[in-house]
Design a protein around this motif. Structure first.
Motif, mmCIF file in Angstrom:
data_model
loop_
_atom_site.group_PDB
_atom_site.id
_atom_site.type_symbol
_atom_site.label_atom_id
_atom_site.label_comp_id
_atom_site.label_asym_id
_atom_site.label_seq_id
_atom_site.Cartn_x
_atom_site.Cartn_y
_atom_site.Cartn_z
ATOM 1 N N GLN A 200 62.798 -15.308 -32.278
ATOM 2 C CA GLN A 200 61.358 -15.224 -32.524
ATOM 3 C C GLN A 200 60.905 -13.813 -32.848
ATOM 4 O O GLN A 200 59.958 -13.626 -33.605
ATOM 5 C CB GLN A 200 60.558 -15.807 -31.370
ATOM 6 C CG GLN A 200 60.913 -15.271 -30.019
ATOM 7 C CD GLN A 200 59.872 -15.709 -28.982
ATOM 8 O OE1 GLN A 200 58.728 -15.352 -29.079
ATOM 9 N NE2 GLN A 200 60.302 -16.478 -28.010
ATOM 10 N N TRP A 238 55.493 -23.218 -25.541
ATOM 11 C CA TRP A 238 56.578 -22.864 -24.624
ATOM 12 C C TRP A 238 57.607 -21.958 -25.293
ATOM 13 O O TRP A 238 58.105 -21.012 -24.707
ATOM 14 C CB TRP A 238 57.263 -24.143 -24.123
ATOM 15 C CG TRP A 238 58.539 -23.893 -23.393
ATOM 16 C CD1 TRP A 238 58.667 -23.553 -22.073
ATOM 17 C CD2 TRP A 238 59.865 -23.939 -23.937
ATOM 18 N NE1 TRP A 238 59.996 -23.377 -21.770
ATOM 19 C CE2 TRP A 238 60.758 -23.606 -22.880
ATOM 20 C CE3 TRP A 238 60.395 -24.219 -25.197
ATOM 21 C CZ2 TRP A 238 62.143 -23.557 -23.058
ATOM 22 C CZ3 TRP A 238 61.779 -24.158 -25.372
ATOM 23 C CH2 TRP A 238 62.623 -23.839 -24.314
ATOM 24 N N PHE A 239 57.888 -22.245 -26.574
ATOM 25 C CA PHE A 239 58.975 -21.556 -27.265
ATOM 26 C C PHE A 239 58.617 -20.108 -27.610
ATOM 27 O O PHE A 239 59.449 -19.210 -27.513
ATOM 28 C CB PHE A 239 59.329 -22.335 -28.552
ATOM 29 C CG PHE A 239 60.514 -21.798 -29.300
ATOM 30 C CD1 PHE A 239 61.790 -21.922 -28.767
ATOM 31 C CD2 PHE A 239 60.361 -21.163 -30.519
ATOM 32 C CE1 PHE A 239 62.893 -21.430 -29.453
ATOM 33 C CE2 PHE A 239 61.462 -20.671 -31.213
ATOM 34 C CZ PHE A 239 62.732 -20.801 -30.669
ATOM 35 N N ILE A 240 57.384 -19.867 -27.996
ATOM 36 C CA ILE A 240 56.969 -18.519 -28.401
ATOM 37 C C ILE A 240 56.469 -17.764 -27.171
ATOM 38 O O ILE A 240 55.692 -18.281 -26.382
ATOM 39 C CB ILE A 240 55.850 -18.592 -29.467
ATOM 40 C CG1 ILE A 240 56.339 -19.324 -30.709
ATOM 41 C CG2 ILE A 240 55.325 -17.202 -29.813
ATOM 42 C CD1 ILE A 240 57.386 -18.615 -31.538
ATOM 43 N N GLY A 241 56.921 -16.530 -27.050
ATOM 44 C CA GLY A 241 56.527 -15.719 -25.904
ATOM 45 C C GLY A 241 57.618 -15.725 -24.861
ATOM 46 O O GLY A 241 58.406 -16.668 -24.783
ATOM 47 N N GLU A 242 57.717 -14.653 -24.096
ATOM 48 C CA GLU A 242 58.751 -14.568 -23.061
ATOM 49 C C GLU A 242 58.156 -14.042 -21.778
ATOM 50 O O GLU A 242 57.907 -12.866 -21.676
ATOM 51 C CB GLU A 242 59.892 -13.666 -23.550
ATOM 52 C CG GLU A 242 61.109 -13.709 -22.672
ATOM 53 C CD GLU A 242 61.551 -15.122 -22.359
ATOM 54 O OE1 GLU A 242 61.918 -15.850 -23.282
ATOM 55 O OE2 GLU A 242 61.498 -15.509 -21.172
ATOM 56 N N PRO A 243 57.905 -14.841 -20.765
ATOM 57 C CA PRO A 243 58.035 -16.302 -20.792
ATOM 58 C C PRO A 243 56.946 -16.950 -21.638
ATOM 59 O O PRO A 243 55.956 -16.314 -21.957
ATOM 60 C CB PRO A 243 57.851 -16.681 -19.320
ATOM 61 C CG PRO A 243 57.303 -15.501 -18.626
ATOM 62 C CD PRO A 243 57.421 -14.322 -19.492
ATOM 63 N N GLY A 244 57.154 -18.227 -21.975
ATOM 64 C CA GLY A 244 56.176 -18.949 -22.800
ATOM 65 C C GLY A 244 54.931 -19.317 -21.998
ATOM 66 O O GLY A 244 54.755 -18.899 -20.859
ATOM 67 N N GLU A 293 50.419 -13.578 -19.639
ATOM 68 C CA GLU A 293 49.811 -12.253 -19.735
ATOM 69 C C GLU A 293 48.290 -12.306 -19.735
ATOM 70 O O GLU A 293 47.643 -11.273 -19.660
ATOM 71 C CB GLU A 293 50.327 -11.508 -20.975
ATOM 72 C CG GLU A 293 50.287 -12.255 -22.293
ATOM 73 C CD GLU A 293 51.540 -13.106 -22.552
ATOM 74 O OE1 GLU A 293 52.071 -13.702 -21.588
ATOM 75 O OE2 GLU A 293 51.960 -13.181 -23.715
ATOM 76 N N LYS A 337 52.116 -12.481 -15.895
ATOM 77 C CA LYS A 337 52.613 -11.173 -16.309
ATOM 78 C C LYS A 337 51.482 -10.178 -16.116
ATOM 79 O O LYS A 337 50.385 -10.380 -16.626
ATOM 80 C CB LYS A 337 53.019 -11.242 -17.781
ATOM 81 C CG LYS A 337 53.636 -9.971 -18.313
ATOM 82 C CD LYS A 337 54.055 -10.163 -19.756
ATOM 83 C CE LYS A 337 54.491 -8.851 -20.358
ATOM 84 N NZ LYS A 337 54.812 -8.968 -21.772
#
Lengths: 376, 369
Positions: A200, A238-244, A293, A337
């Motif tokens: 990503q 869910w997939f984008i971002g860490e964590p989503g 975040e 976050k």
């Protein structure tokens, strides 16, 4: 300059042995504008490489159409499409010099020698390969090899440049430099670039628009900003971002003519959604999404905040990731976050979570689709 | 549960690796993490403690027992390796139950223990399936369950238990593991090459470099006070910026001079005086740097530095942004823990605090304390 149009493109792989069909791509419809970089992003097996191969002409789709501008290229062989491909592992002819490697596609086309010399010189200069033109390609570092492969792809000025994770096998330093050059190349070359990746950060950094795929379907085709801020489905969230995104089950409730979203299992938190009640009433079940975040935490109770117990504090130098145990479902852990401060909660401490309204996204649970972007 | 004491252990593993005088204590109920790049010696230490490798010299104590020369099965430790080695023909239940066999427990007790650990690791729904039908993440949980089910073990040794998972699953397993460790409250020795895992999980962190312990302490302490360039580079959330320079004296000021910029470091600590006219390496952690998009107002002389540069490139990683700031040909990485867009070439001001800088002696690579 050419725009690439995909119209309901699908691909089914048939295995003759088991009479089994695998749907690799289904109903891919999108327009890739000229002079832009479009990313196709998704986990392995999502159908992104299959789509790229169909655009390249290596493997035609089982249904749908592909156009370059108005020209139907669906079943045209690769050579007639004016598209160049760059793979994860650079294909470089070891025993040829860098010059000959770059010149090769032009030689095959029967371009005149003088013109070849001129174009090789230009391309080499552009990519910073001028001083190694006479060297044999054998033994050059991976980053240089990928540059040579890129040079060979762009030397015949293709209208469409197709890139299949070209940076993922490089070390971080070469990746940084090559990515920068790739951007410059695409901008100055007037080509339409399609960039396939599972990473990503590559997609978010390099692409003007991204198609996020999962299990053969395009979930969202949008700008990186929108994909991050307003994911079209819970998968993208869910997939984008860490964590989503945190995804929390909710219900719509009516009280005195107004409509509220209530978090399941939590009694005293609700959000007025009267403005969107018509849309939300159509959903049997609603999922609230909020990024870790954007959640704010306080030690004292504030109105409309949710109580939780801090289970995990992971410090990351300038910020921390917290796992907060709550009564939410389906997952009772909410990720937060937050910047590192002396006020950071400790493990086992009770804290209160507040979801700022403008960052709340509401999805239909069954389809996973985004229904409401809450605003103040 | 017992305390593990490793005392002066030496073991030659061939020309590439020798464990040299390894001494540390893994406290009762705590998780002690061994961190090193590949081939740093962490697997060797795990094997020696488990009894799979013999020491050349030195002692290993578990509780009040000297276990240096005991057979693995006499040591009462449980071990999980990076290679999962699940039995493909047994179902998940049988796999998890396998370490309990030797204890001749009644079947009802075995069932109880297996179900309890499977429940904790969220794989109850897979108990009667074969490992081959599970996802990578589920298989990892099965292996972890098998390692942890032996509830009478006094020590749990986990050698890279999360290494084979993809990044997204690894991050969530890490947090889950932290919760699990607290719940089961056992003494654990945990080896990993991943600094983020180490910083996140460790009660005590032990950093190894080619068979030697270079630093041990709490994660916070090692992150803040890395003893040399190797530790500072390895133990961080993102690769540290290292910039060559030298310390000079100008009037009454002590200045750190690099090709990119200079800063006054008179107030840093007294020892910098000893390094006047020597070469040093400046270390700046990307996550402790900030970027200002507008020129800061006239600065009071303070401990905060602002250095003008331009954006060479930036990348978005998850929910963070890495910005590469170019200052006179020197590229400096800055990690911002939010998503921000920059234009390449735009002017920015790099901002950092005197207290956050590292200085290493360029020759010895040791921290200037």
């Amino acid at each position: 300059m050419v725009k690439v149009v995909l119209e309901n493109v699908g691909k089914v792989f048939k295995s003759s042995k088991e009479a089994k069909e695998t749907i690799a791509v289904k109903g891919f419809t999108a327009e890739f504008p000229s002079n832009k970089v479009v990313g196709i992003l998704g986990p392995s097996g999502c159908g992104k490489t299959t789509t790229l191969r169909a655009i390249a002409g290596l493997d035609p789709p089982s249904e749908g159409k592909i156009y370059f501008d108005d020209k139907d290229v669906t079943y045209l062989p690769p050579i007639e499409r004016d598209a160049a491909l760059l793979f994860q592992f650079a294909v470089v002819y070891d025993n040829m010099t860098v010059f000959d490697n770059l010149a090769f596609p032009l030689m095959v086309k029967g371009v005149e020698k003088e013109e070849i010399n001129k174009r090789v010189k230009e391309t080499a200069e552009f990519l910073g390969l001028s001083n190694i033109l006479k060297k044999k390609a054998k033994g050059l570092p991976a980053g240089i090899n990928q540059k040579i492969a890129l040079g060979r792809a762009i030397i015949r000025k293709p209208k469409v440049l197709l890139l299949d994770e070209p940076l993922s096998s490089l070390d971080p330093e070469s990746r940084l430099y090559l990515r920068r050059e790739l951007k410059n190349v695409i901008r100055s070359m007037e080509t339409t670039a399609v960039y396939v990746t599972h990473d990503q950060s590559e997609a978010m950094t390099l692409c003007d628009k991204i198609a996020v795929m999962n299990e053969g379907k395009v979930h969202q085709y949008d700008t990186p900003e929108n994909i991050y801020m307003n994911p079209a489905t819970t998968f993208v969230a869910w997939f984008i971002g860490e964590p989503g995104m945190n995804l929390i089950d909710c219900s719509l409730e009516e009280s005195e003519g107004k409509y509220y979203i209530k978090i399941d299992g939590v009694s005293d938190v609700s959000f007025d959604v009267s403005k969107w009640s018509d849309i939300l009433k159509k959903s049997e079940k609603i999922v609230l999404g909020i990024r870790p975040e954007f959640i704010t935490i306080t030690k004292a109770y504030k109105k409309n905040s949710m109580k939780g117990k801090c289970l995990v504090v992971e410090s990351f130098g300038s910020f921390a990731l917290l796992d907060i145990l709550t009564n939410c479902s389906p997952n009772n852990i909410i990720k937060v976050k937050t910047p590192l401060s002396d006020d950071l909660p400790k493990v086992d401490e009770d804290i209160y979570l507040k979801f700022p309204t403008e960052y709340i996204r509401l999805f239909d649970k069954k389809s996973g689709e985004l229904r409401v972007v809450m605003t103040e | 549960m017992a305390k593990l004491v490793v005392e002066n252990v030496t073991k030659k593993y061939g020309p590439a690796l020798t464990l040299e005088k390894i001494s540390f204590t893994a406290e009762e109920g705590q998780i002690t993490v061994l961190l090193s790049p590949p081939n740093g010696g962490k697997t060797g230490i795990c094997k020696i403690v488990a009894g799979l490798d013999e020491v050349d010299s030195g002692k290993v104590y578990l509780g009040d027992r000297d276990i240096t020369n005991l057979e693995p099965k006499e040591r009462n430790v449980s071990m999980m390796f990076q290679k999962l080695a699940l039995y493909p023909n047994m179902n998940v239940f049988e796999n998890i139950a396998s370490p309990l066999k030797a204890r001749h427990l009644p079947p009802s007790e075995v069932k109880k223990q297996v179900e309890a650990i499977a429940n904790k690791l969220k794989i109850s729904h897979t108990l009667y399936r074969k490992p081959g039908t599970l996802s990578g993440g589920e298989r990892q949980r099965v292996a972890l369950s098998r390692a942890l089910v032996k509830s009478d073990a006094e020590l749990y040794i986990l050698d890279e238990p999360l290494t084979n998972l993809d990044a997204k699953i690894r991050a969530s397993m890490r947090a889950e593991f932290k919760i699990l460790q607290k719940e089961i409250n056992q003494t654990m020795l945990y080896a990993t090459p991943d600094p983020i895992e180490a910083l996140s999980l460790a009660d005590k962190l032990i950093v190894l470099d080619r068979g030697k312990i270079v630093q041990q302490g709490t994660p916070e302490d090692i992150y803040r006070n890395s003893v040399n360039k190797f530790v500072a580079t390895l133990v961080g959330y993102y690769p540290i910026n290292l910039i060559e320079g030298s310390i000079i004296e100008r009037g009454k000021k002590i200045i750190l001079q690099t090709d990119a910029f200079e800063i006054e470091i008179s107030k840093l600590r007294n020892s910098v005086k000893d390094y006047i006219n020597s070469k040093v390496t400046l270390g700046l952690r990307p996550e402790l740097l900030n970027i200002a998009k507008t020129e800061p107002k006239t600065q009071e002389p303070s401990d905060l530095f602002y250095i003008k540069g331009d954006v060479f490139e930036f990348e978005i990683r998850g929910s963070d942004t890495v910005v590469y700031v170019k200052i006179n040909d020197q590229i400096i990485r800055v990690l911002e823990s939010k998503i921000t867009k920059y234009d390449t070439g735009m002017t920015v001001w790099l901002q950092f605090n005197l207290k956050d800088i590292y200085l290493f002696d360029a020759a010895s690579e040791q921290l200037i304390r």
